[in-house]
Design a protein around this motif. Structure first.
Motif, PDB file in Angstrom:
ATOM      1  N   VAL A   1       0.840  -1.204   0.000  1.00 34.27           N
ATOM      2  CA  VAL A   1       0.000   0.000   0.000  1.00 34.27           C
ATOM      3  C   VAL A   1       0.875   1.254   0.000  1.00 34.27           C
ATOM      4  O   VAL A   1       0.595   2.228  -0.711  1.00 34.27           O
ATOM      5  CB  VAL A   1      -0.969  -0.005   1.197  1.00 34.27           C
ATOM      6  CG1 VAL A   1      -1.790   1.264   1.236  1.00 34.27           C
ATOM      7  CG2 VAL A   1      -1.877  -1.221   1.141  1.00 34.27           C
ATOM      8  N   PHE A   2       1.952   1.237   0.768  1.00 31.62           N
ATOM      9  CA  PHE A   2       2.857   2.382   0.821  1.00 31.62           C
ATOM     10  C   PHE A   2       3.479   2.654  -0.547  1.00 31.62           C
ATOM     11  O   PHE A   2       3.732   3.812  -0.895  1.00 31.62           O
ATOM     12  CB  PHE A   2       3.944   2.145   1.863  1.00 31.62           C
ATOM     13  CG  PHE A   2       4.953   3.247   1.938  1.00 31.62           C
ATOM     14  CD1 PHE A   2       4.597   4.491   2.416  1.00 31.62           C
ATOM     15  CD2 PHE A   2       6.248   3.041   1.524  1.00 31.62           C
ATOM     16  CE1 PHE A   2       5.530   5.526   2.487  1.00 31.62           C
ATOM     17  CE2 PHE A   2       7.181   4.057   1.585  1.00 31.62           C
ATOM     18  CZ  PHE A   2       6.821   5.301   2.076  1.00 31.62           C
TER      19      PHE A   2
ATOM     20  N   GLU B   1      -4.041  11.121   0.474  1.00 28.38           N
ATOM     21  CA  GLU B   1      -4.869  10.866   1.665  1.00 28.38           C
ATOM     22  C   GLU B   1      -6.138  10.111   1.300  1.00 28.38           C
ATOM     23  O   GLU B   1      -6.532   9.172   1.991  1.00 28.38           O
ATOM     24  CB  GLU B   1      -5.234  12.176   2.365  1.00 28.38           C
ATOM     25  CG  GLU B   1      -4.119  12.790   3.166  1.00 28.38           C
ATOM     26  CD  GLU B   1      -3.744  12.012   4.410  1.00 28.38           C
ATOM     27  OE1 GLU B   1      -4.493  11.109   4.833  1.00 28.38           O
ATOM     28  OE2 GLU B   1      -2.685  12.312   4.964  1.00 28.38           O
ATOM     29  N   VAL B   2      -6.779  10.527   0.217  1.00 26.08           N
ATOM     30  CA  VAL B   2      -8.021   9.866  -0.190  1.00 26.08           C
ATOM     31  C   VAL B   2      -7.745   8.421  -0.582  1.00 26.08           C
ATOM     32  O   VAL B   2      -8.426   7.495  -0.118  1.00 26.08           O
ATOM     33  CB  VAL B   2      -8.702  10.640  -1.341  1.00 26.08           C
ATOM     34  CG1 VAL B   2      -9.817   9.827  -1.963  1.00 26.08           C
ATOM     35  CG2 VAL B   2      -9.235  11.963  -0.831  1.00 26.08           C
ATOM     36  N   LEU B   3      -6.739   8.208  -1.415  1.00 26.11           N
ATOM     37  CA  LEU B   3      -6.458   6.855  -1.889  1.00 26.11           C
ATOM     38  C   LEU B   3      -5.960   5.941  -0.774  1.00 26.11           C
ATOM     39  O   LEU B   3      -6.508   4.856  -0.555  1.00 26.11           O
ATOM     40  CB  LEU B   3      -5.445   6.901  -3.033  1.00 26.11           C
ATOM     41  CG  LEU B   3      -5.185   5.592  -3.746  1.00 26.11           C
ATOM     42  CD1 LEU B   3      -6.480   5.035  -4.349  1.00 26.11           C
ATOM     43  CD2 LEU B   3      -4.164   5.789  -4.839  1.00 26.11           C
TER      44      LEU B   3
ATOM     45  N   VAL C   1      -2.966  -1.473  13.515  1.00 23.87           N
ATOM     46  CA  VAL C   1      -2.089  -0.379  13.958  1.00 23.87           C
ATOM     47  C   VAL C   1      -1.349   0.212  12.762  1.00 23.87           C
ATOM     48  O   VAL C   1      -1.251   1.435  12.610  1.00 23.87           O
ATOM     49  CB  VAL C   1      -1.095  -0.874  15.033  1.00 23.87           C
ATOM     50  CG1 VAL C   1      -0.044   0.177  15.337  1.00 23.87           C
ATOM     51  CG2 VAL C   1      -1.827  -1.265  16.300  1.00 23.87           C
ATOM     52  N   GLN C   2      -0.839  -0.658  11.901  1.00 24.93           N
ATOM     53  CA  GLN C   2      -0.115  -0.183  10.719  1.00 24.93           C
ATOM     54  C   GLN C   2      -1.029   0.583   9.773  1.00 24.93           C
ATOM     55  O   GLN C   2      -0.608   1.561   9.157  1.00 24.93           O
ATOM     56  CB  GLN C   2       0.515  -1.363   9.973  1.00 24.93           C
ATOM     57  CG  GLN C   2       1.651  -1.992  10.706  1.00 24.93           C
ATOM     58  CD  GLN C   2       2.938  -1.210  10.551  1.00 24.93           C
ATOM     59  OE1 GLN C   2       2.950   0.015  10.544  1.00 24.93           O
ATOM     60  NE2 GLN C   2       4.025  -1.933  10.424  1.00 24.93           N
ATOM     61  N   LEU C   3      -2.255   0.140   9.625  1.00 27.37           N
ATOM     62  CA  LEU C   3      -3.187   0.819   8.732  1.00 27.37           C
ATOM     63  C   LEU C   3      -3.537   2.214   9.240  1.00 27.37           C
ATOM     64  O   LEU C   3      -3.747   3.136   8.445  1.00 27.37           O
ATOM     65  CB  LEU C   3      -4.442  -0.025   8.527  1.00 27.37           C
ATOM     66  CG  LEU C   3      -4.245  -1.294   7.698  1.00 27.37           C
ATOM     67  CD1 LEU C   3      -5.521  -2.128   7.697  1.00 27.37           C
ATOM     68  CD2 LEU C   3      -3.800  -0.985   6.289  1.00 27.37           C
ATOM     69  N   VAL C   4      -3.591   2.386  10.547  1.00 32.34           N
ATOM     70  CA  VAL C   4      -3.820   3.721  11.104  1.00 32.34           C
ATOM     71  C   VAL C   4      -2.651   4.634  10.726  1.00 32.34           C
ATOM     72  O   VAL C   4      -2.845   5.806  10.377  1.00 32.34           O
ATOM     73  CB  VAL C   4      -4.010   3.651  12.638  1.00 32.34           C
ATOM     74  CG1 VAL C   4      -3.955   5.038  13.257  1.00 32.34           C
ATOM     75  CG2 VAL C   4      -5.323   2.967  12.974  1.00 32.34           C
ATOM     76  N   ALA C   5      -1.451   4.089  10.757  1.00 28.65           N
ATOM     77  CA  ALA C   5      -0.267   4.874  10.400  1.00 28.65           C
ATOM     78  C   ALA C   5      -0.278   5.301   8.931  1.00 28.65           C
ATOM     79  O   ALA C   5       0.358   6.297   8.574  1.00 28.65           O
ATOM     80  CB  ALA C   5       0.992   4.078  10.710  1.00 28.65           C
ATOM     81  N   LEU C   6      -0.995   4.581   8.087  1.00 25.59           N
ATOM     82  CA  LEU C   6      -1.056   4.942   6.669  1.00 25.59           C
ATOM     83  C   LEU C   6      -1.683   6.311   6.437  1.00 25.59           C
ATOM     84  O   LEU C   6      -1.411   6.957   5.427  1.00 25.59           O
ATOM     85  CB  LEU C   6      -1.845   3.897   5.874  1.00 25.59           C
ATOM     86  CG  LEU C   6      -1.098   2.649   5.468  1.00 25.59           C
ATOM     87  CD1 LEU C   6      -2.020   1.693   4.738  1.00 25.59           C
ATOM     88  CD2 LEU C   6       0.099   2.966   4.609  1.00 25.59           C
ATOM     89  N   PHE C   7      -2.504   6.768   7.350  1.00 26.22           N
ATOM     90  CA  PHE C   7      -3.120   8.086   7.205  1.00 26.22           C
ATOM     91  C   PHE C   7      -2.079   9.205   7.268  1.00 26.22           C
ATOM     92  O   PHE C   7      -2.308  10.300   6.771  1.00 26.22           O
ATOM     93  CB  PHE C   7      -4.201   8.309   8.262  1.00 26.22           C
ATOM     94  CG  PHE C   7      -5.449   7.526   8.007  1.00 26.22           C
ATOM     95  CD1 PHE C   7      -6.363   7.951   7.054  1.00 26.22           C
ATOM     96  CD2 PHE C   7      -5.713   6.354   8.703  1.00 26.22           C
ATOM     97  CE1 PHE C   7      -7.529   7.233   6.810  1.00 26.22           C
ATOM     98  CE2 PHE C   7      -6.870   5.629   8.468  1.00 26.22           C
ATOM     99  CZ  PHE C   7      -7.768   6.067   7.512  1.00 26.22           C
ATOM    100  N   PHE C   8      -0.927   8.940   7.878  1.00 27.91           N
ATOM    101  CA  PHE C   8       0.117   9.954   8.004  1.00 27.91           C
ATOM    102  C   PHE C   8       1.162   9.869   6.894  1.00 27.91           C
ATOM    103  O   PHE C   8       1.972  10.777   6.742  1.00 27.91           O
ATOM    104  CB  PHE C   8       0.796   9.835   9.374  1.00 27.91           C
ATOM    105  CG  PHE C   8      -0.167   9.962  10.506  1.00 27.91           C
ATOM    106  CD1 PHE C   8      -0.672  11.198  10.863  1.00 27.91           C
ATOM    107  CD2 PHE C   8      -0.599   8.837  11.206  1.00 27.91           C
ATOM    108  CE1 PHE C   8      -1.580  11.328  11.895  1.00 27.91           C
ATOM    109  CE2 PHE C   8      -1.499   8.954  12.244  1.00 27.91           C
ATOM    110  CZ  PHE C   8      -1.990  10.206  12.594  1.00 27.91           C
ATOM    111  N   GLN C   9       1.156   8.797   6.137  1.00 24.86           N
ATOM    112  CA  GLN C   9       2.156   8.596   5.101  1.00 24.86           C
ATOM    113  C   GLN C   9       2.119   9.632   3.979  1.00 24.86           C
ATOM    114  O   GLN C   9       3.181  10.106   3.562  1.00 24.86           O
ATOM    115  CB  GLN C   9       2.045   7.179   4.516  1.00 24.86           C
ATOM    116  CG  GLN C   9       2.451   6.085   5.470  1.00 24.86           C
ATOM    117  CD  GLN C   9       3.910   6.137   5.829  1.00 24.86           C
ATOM    118  OE1 GLN C   9       4.739   6.634   5.086  1.00 24.86           O
ATOM    119  NE2 GLN C   9       4.238   5.630   7.005  1.00 24.86           N
TER     120      GLN C   9
END
Length: 135
Positions: free
Chosen positions: A11-12, A50-52, A87-95
């Motif tokens: 995803v990243f 952010e949207v994607l 937990v990792q998916l929550v961090a994706l919002f900041f990527q």
């Protein structure tokens, strides 16, 4: 954690691709002294990222066990991976913010800022990894 890392890095990579698409736009417009375009491009890229990535993260939140089970069927591994993946998916919002800022700094020759931001991201990433590893 290896399974969770594979899923999140996949995803990243999407977010990284979006940021790399922004780099030539920011470099060209910064060189042409069209700073407003750099700003508009940054916010557009940030919003798109952010949207994607947010949509992918939300979808992943509904199916974490199924995603982990694609790689490993062991119920204990799936149970541990489910929590770690959330937990990792929550961090994706900041990527998207960190990727867009890092790519922009690289493309406008602010290499020190880009390096500092990348180091901070990795420090937080690996610190969070140590916190999610079960005892």
């Amino acid at each position: 954690m290896s399974i969770v890392n594979r899923i999140c890095m996949f995803v990243f990579s999407v977010g990284l691709g979006i940021g790399q698409g922004f780099q030539p736009v920011s470099a060209f417009n910064y060189g042409a002294k069209k700073y407003g375009r750099v700003r508009k491009g940054f916010y557009f890229t940030l919003t798109a990222g952010e949207v994607l990535l947010g949509a992918i993260a939300v979808i992943g939140m509904f199916f974490p066990a199924q995603l982990v089970a694609v790689f490993q069927k062991d119920p204990e591994v799936v149970a541990i991976g489910e929590g770690a993946l959330r937990v990792q998916l929550v961090a994706l919002f900041f990527q998207p913010m960190t990727v867009c800022a890092n790519m922009m700094f690289q493309s406008i020759w602010k290499n020190g800022r880009a390096m500092l931001l990348a180091m901070l991201r990795n420090l937080m990433y690996y610190s969070e990894k140590r916190l999610t590893v079960p005892a």
